[in-house]
Design a protein around this motif. Structure first.
Motif, PDB file in Angstrom:
ATOM      1  N   VAL A 137     103.347  75.828  -3.182  1.00  0.00           N
ATOM      2  CA  VAL A 137     102.999  76.231  -4.401  1.00  0.00           C
ATOM      3  C   VAL A 137     103.366  75.447  -5.626  1.00  0.00           C
ATOM      4  O   VAL A 137     104.601  75.186  -5.845  1.00  0.00           O
ATOM      5  CB  VAL A 137     103.452  77.617  -4.524  1.00  0.00           C
ATOM      6  N   VAL A 138     102.513  74.547  -6.094  1.00  0.00           N
ATOM      7  CA  VAL A 138     102.856  73.501  -7.083  1.00  0.00           C
ATOM      8  C   VAL A 138     102.432  73.856  -8.154  1.00  0.00           C
ATOM      9  O   VAL A 138     101.235  74.172  -8.588  1.00  0.00           O
ATOM     10  CB  VAL A 138     102.072  72.017  -6.433  1.00  0.00           C
ATOM     11  N   PRO A 139     103.304  73.838  -9.477  1.00  0.00           N
ATOM     12  CA  PRO A 139     103.165  74.187 -10.803  1.00  0.00           C
ATOM     13  C   PRO A 139     101.981  73.393 -11.217  1.00  0.00           C
ATOM     14  O   PRO A 139     102.035  71.988 -10.983  1.00  0.00           O
ATOM     15  CB  PRO A 139     104.143  74.277 -11.448  1.00  0.00           C
ATOM     16  N   GLY A 140     100.790  74.097 -11.698  1.00  0.00           N
ATOM     17  CA  GLY A 140      99.643  73.275 -12.206  1.00  0.00           C
ATOM     18  C   GLY A 140      98.431  73.526 -11.186  1.00  0.00           C
ATOM     19  O   GLY A 140      97.222  73.229 -11.611  1.00  0.00           O
ATOM     20  N   PHE A 141      98.625  74.135 -10.016  1.00  0.00           N
ATOM     21  CA  PHE A 141      97.638  74.347  -8.900  1.00  0.00           C
ATOM     22  C   PHE A 141      97.528  75.575  -8.526  1.00  0.00           C
ATOM     23  O   PHE A 141      98.969  76.457  -8.448  1.00  0.00           O
ATOM     24  CB  PHE A 141      97.565  73.226  -8.157  1.00  0.00           C
ATOM     25  N   VAL A 142      96.502  76.281  -8.197  1.00  0.00           N
ATOM     26  CA  VAL A 142      96.566  77.470  -7.337  1.00  0.00           C
ATOM     27  C   VAL A 142      96.550  77.282  -6.000  1.00  0.00           C
ATOM     28  O   VAL A 142      95.810  76.513  -5.443  1.00  0.00           O
ATOM     29  CB  VAL A 142      95.207  78.363  -7.675  1.00  0.00           C
ATOM     30  N   ARG A 148      93.133  73.932 -10.676  1.00  0.00           N
ATOM     31  CA  ARG A 148      94.135  73.733 -11.832  1.00  0.00           C
ATOM     32  C   ARG A 148      94.434  75.008 -12.270  1.00  0.00           C
ATOM     33  O   ARG A 148      93.503  75.746 -12.622  1.00  0.00           O
ATOM     34  CB  ARG A 148      93.696  72.646 -12.787  1.00  0.00           C
ATOM     35  N   ILE A 149      95.573  75.287 -12.808  1.00  0.00           N
ATOM     36  CA  ILE A 149      95.934  76.492 -13.784  1.00  0.00           C
ATOM     37  C   ILE A 149      97.277  75.918 -14.452  1.00  0.00           C
ATOM     38  O   ILE A 149      97.945  75.386 -13.996  1.00  0.00           O
ATOM     39  CB  ILE A 149      95.980  77.684 -12.950  1.00  0.00           C
ATOM     40  N   ASP A 150      97.227  76.441 -15.666  1.00  0.00           N
ATOM     41  CA  ASP A 150      98.331  76.019 -16.565  1.00  0.00           C
ATOM     42  C   ASP A 150      99.400  76.874 -16.145  1.00  0.00           C
ATOM     43  O   ASP A 150      99.574  78.105 -16.520  1.00  0.00           O
ATOM     44  CB  ASP A 150      97.986  76.168 -18.085  1.00  0.00           C
ATOM     45  N   PRO A 151     100.515  76.452 -15.939  1.00  0.00           N
ATOM     46  CA  PRO A 151     101.925  77.050 -15.454  1.00  0.00           C
ATOM     47  C   PRO A 151     102.523  77.744 -16.742  1.00  0.00           C
ATOM     48  O   PRO A 151     103.185  78.649 -16.475  1.00  0.00           O
ATOM     49  CB  PRO A 151     102.603  75.985 -14.811  1.00  0.00           C
ATOM     50  N   LYS A 152     102.432  77.265 -17.791  1.00  0.00           N
ATOM     51  CA  LYS A 152     102.920  77.633 -18.987  1.00  0.00           C
ATOM     52  C   LYS A 152     102.284  79.027 -19.447  1.00  0.00           C
ATOM     53  O   LYS A 152     102.966  79.763 -20.113  1.00  0.00           O
ATOM     54  CB  LYS A 152     103.061  76.617 -19.979  1.00  0.00           C
ATOM     55  N   ASP A 196     106.908  77.979 -12.877  1.00  0.00           N
ATOM     56  CA  ASP A 196     108.061  77.066 -13.069  1.00  0.00           C
ATOM     57  C   ASP A 196     108.239  75.748 -12.456  1.00  0.00           C
ATOM     58  O   ASP A 196     107.658  74.711 -12.769  1.00  0.00           O
ATOM     59  CB  ASP A 196     109.439  77.673 -13.198  1.00  0.00           C
ATOM     60  N   ASN A 220      92.431  73.606  -1.956  1.00  0.00           N
ATOM     61  CA  ASN A 220      91.258  73.888  -2.988  1.00  0.00           C
ATOM     62  C   ASN A 220      91.187  73.149  -4.146  1.00  0.00           C
ATOM     63  O   ASN A 220      90.427  73.214  -4.849  1.00  0.00           O
ATOM     64  CB  ASN A 220      90.955  75.694  -3.081  1.00  0.00           C
ATOM     65  N   VAL A 221      92.221  72.326  -4.700  1.00  0.00           N
ATOM     66  CA  VAL A 221      92.452  71.678  -5.912  1.00  0.00           C
ATOM     67  C   VAL A 221      91.943  72.313  -6.969  1.00  0.00           C
ATOM     68  O   VAL A 221      90.880  71.997  -7.533  1.00  0.00           O
ATOM     69  CB  VAL A 221      91.694  70.281  -5.649  1.00  0.00           C
TER      70      VAL A 221
END
Lengths: 540, 185
Positions: free
Chosen positions: B127-132, B52-56, B111, B49-50
């Motif tokens: 599950v790659v940080p930076g993405f849902v 984005r989400i901020d992992p921090k 993380d 689904n590309v």
């Protein structure tokens, strides 16, 4: 041979020393994961992942790179019949790569690089680990340049002549390798090494994975091409026949150059950072990677059929029984094809746009690449070593029996290890874990198959030990080598070939176009709309 | 052992090669057709689904803040389960889902890279940080399924798993806030 024996043997012995250590680690890891090794308490996961990192780095980077470089020098000298240009550079590259390997191994042993051989950030290892890898790659780039120079000088001396197939294929591999390493080099230099050194504190994990995928598939073909060079140029001769078609060989290696690169995103099918369209395009291109392999199976079968019929084989299948299976090279080819059949079928499932979800990151994938690389490719490395070791040492084996034993053990071990892995993968057994909780009923049911695969691992270890022993004893064999030709003639040896089948200029343009098509937007999207960066997690 | 050249005419070699090439073409076309047909007809697509989400900051507010995690049934009856994949656990450790109904699973990592599969199903995603990471699925059997992290995420990776509790639809009852938790067993 023109005085490259020491150069080749140095490369091969480094490769096979790494192979032996990695085989030991592999067998140990399987014990730890099995019901036998569970609940012991020691070793810790720290030991396990240190071992997995060392196993992957040794097998995938050290064994392959050193073997391919040594084999390339051997092919350049023997197939072109002229001295190796820039031999000093070859030794410089060798020592550079050795320094690189030491720089990689020390942090691994110190527990500062337990990031596995795929080192996906935000996890990062000691900078020495990455800088060492870069040195190995730079050493291999020197090798690529030496291969180009050797071919160009030969062409200048033999204008209009077709480059011998073995050298043409070796240069195809060198060209492909330069393209291949661009992805990982960009990832290391611009993202991972600055993060590891502490220069930056955040990293774009999606971009790093994408750049690594650029390298991740073509690197497998970098490892595979030497096996195919042996199939086309040595095996027909070893079987007593001819190569069915020289042109088909050239076409195959060109197809590998073109199609192994724009397909790496099939490793990212389950990733959230790419859209379905791009995954679909690379899946389409991936299907075409099967074409050179299917062409090879046909051409090599036809070449072997010629040998079988020359030896008196009759009927549709009668020639198969007449083949000289007692010769290690022929036996290895047969066994490699069986493993290629199983592994190739598994690969088609992995590639399947929807089916990938059943197997991604399960033992199925581990089984697939152990069967194709560890099985088909490495057994051909053995065959190559057995073919050329007598030429490098000037000595002959007293009997081929231990060589055949070793090949059979490798085949049996690989099948016994990987078939249960395929089964377990379908049941959901996941990859890259230090231990399983066999108290869980789902996992407990897997236990017996894990034990079977561990037994296969022990057979592989026995085969690895026997292989190194077979090569070592040859250095002391009293029998002088009997002169015999190495390379097969084609049924119709080429007199002139079109420029497109004698060089790579045109094909580089095609690779560039396909790479722009397949990777242009998937990489550009991280620049157009940067994804939120993640904090670097240092493991050192 | 003689080495007389075998007498095969070049035209014959070319003929057999062309025949094989046709065979290869048929095989490639058949493989592609199966893949494309199943993707279209059964709507089987990879999770892509590309988004984005901020992992921090994802745990501070919004969709992946603590009070939003777990299974929710929306006013329209849609079932969504949200989880954070973090070193070395899933939060929450157990999610309840109904059987025989469409379920949307959403994951994010604050993380490093994680991944997951649910045994005995074809649920699988990185599950790659930076993405849902988002997966649409439908569970068919009422049982407790194992959901391990399947991408190496650090030394504690082997201990990272969660449970998916699949309930018969009649027992899958959301509370007044629309939330469903795992039953104690």
């Amino acid at each position: 041979m023109r005085n490259v024996e020491r150069l080749c043997l140095a490369h091969f012995w480094v490769a096979f020393a790494a192979f032996l250590v990695a085989s030991l680690l592999g067998a140990w890891q399987m014990w730890v994961r099995s019901p036998l090794g569970a609940n012991i308490g020691t070793p810790t996961p720290g030991h396990y992942f240190m071992s997995v990192t060392a196993h992957g780095v040794s097998m995938a980077y050290v064994l392959t790179t050193f073997f391919i470089m040594g084999f390339g020098y051997f092919v350049a000298v023997t197939s072109l019949g002229r001295p190796l240009p820039g031999k000093v550079w070859a030794w410089i590259a060798f020592w550079m790569a050795i320094v690189g390997v030491v720089m990689v191994l020390i942090p691994i042993i110190m527990g500062q690089a337990s990031v596995l051989f795929t080192f996906y950030p935000p996890l990062t290892a000691s900078p020495w680990f990455y800088i060492g890898l870069v040195l190995v790659v730079v050493g291999s780039w020197v090798w690529c340049i030496l291969m180009f120079v050797a071919m160009r000088e030969w062409k200048r001396e033999n204008p209009g002549q077709p480059v011998p197939l073995a050298m043409f294929a070796t240069v195809a591999n060198a060209v492909m390798w330069l393209w291949t390493t661009v992805g990982v080099a960009a990832e290391l230099l611009f993202q991972v090494i600055p993060a590891s050194l502490g220069i930056v504190q955040t990293i774009d994990a999606g971009l790093a994975r994408t750049l690594f995928s650029w390298t991740l598939h073509a690197i497998v073909y970098f490892w595979l091409i030497p096996a195919y060079i042996a199939l086309y140029t040595m095996i027909p001769r070893a079987a007593g026949g001819r190569l069915y078609s020289d042109t088909m060989g050239r076409l195959t290696f060109i197809l590998f150059l073109v199609y192994s690169l724009p397909v790496g995103m099939h490793h990212l099918m389950m990733d959230p950072e790419h859209g379905n369209g791009w995954k679909f395009i690379q899946m389409l291109l991936t299907v075409f990677v099967s074409v050179p392999t299917l062409l090879t199976i046909f051409t090599i079968m036809a070449s072997l059929e010629i040998a079988g019929r020359l030896r008196g084989g009759r009927g549709v299948f009668g020639w198969i029984a007449k083949l000289p299976w007692e010769r290690p090279a022929v036996l290895a080819t047969g066994l490699a094809f069986v493993m290629l059949g199983f592994g190739g079928f598994g690969g088609l499932i992995n590639m399947g746009y929807g089916m990938n979800a059943m197997v991604h990151n399960t033992s199925w994938v581990t089984a697939h690449f152990h069967l194709i690389f560890g099985g088909s490719v490495v057994i051909m490395y053995f065959a190559i070593a057995y073919e050329i070791w007598p030429r490098l040492t000037g000595r002959e084996h007293a009997s081929p029996a231990p060589l055949r034993w070793q090949l059979w053990l490798w085949f049996i071990g690989m099948m016994v290890m990987t078939l249960p892995w395929h089964l377990l993968g379908l049941q959901g057994q996941w990859r890259r874990v230090a231990n399983f909780n066999y108290a869980d009923p789902i996992i407990a049911a897997w236990g017996p198959w894990v034990l079977v695969s561990f037994f296969g691992g022990l057979v592989l270890l026995a085969s690895a030990l026997l292989f190194v022993r077979n090569l070592a004893v040859l250095h002391r064999s009293p029998l002088p080598v009997a002169q015999r030709p190495l390379y097969a003639l084609a049924v119709h040896p080429p007199h002139r070939v079109p420029a497109a089948l004698n060089g790579f200029g045109l094909w580089n343009v095609l690779v560039l176009v396909l790479m722009l098509l397949a990777y242009g937007y998937p990489i550009a999207q991280f620049v157009i709309e940067p994804s939120p960066a993640a904090m670097v997690h240092r493991m050192h | 052992m003689t080495d007389r050249p075998p007498e095969i005419h070049e035209q014959r070699i070319l003929g057999t090669e062309l025949l094989w090439a046709v065979g290869v073409g048929v095989l490639v076309a058949a493989t592609l057709s199966v893949v494309v047909f199943t993707a279209l007809s059964r709507d089987i697509n990879p999770p892509s689904n590309v988004e984005r989400i901020d992992p921090k900051t994802l745990h501070l507010s919004g969709e992946f803040a603590e009070h939003n995690l777990g299974t929710t049934v929306g006013p329209d009856g849609r079932v969504t389960a949200r989880m954070i994949a973090t070193q070395f656990m899933f939060v929450p450790r157990c999610i309840a889902v109904p059987s025989g109904r469409a379920v949307t699973l959403r994951f994010a990592s604050p993380d490093v890279i994680h991944g997951l599969l649910i045994t005995r199903t074809n649920v699988n995603t990185m599950v790659v940080p930076g993405f849902v990471a988002q997966v649409h699925t439908e569970f068919t059997r009422d049982e407790d399924l194992l959901m391990p992290c399947h991408e190496y995420c650090g030394l504690g990776h082997s201990e990272m798993w969660a449970t998916v509790q699949v309930m018969p639809d009649d027992r899958f009852k959301p509370g007044p806030d629309g939330r469903v938790s795992c039953a104690q067993r």
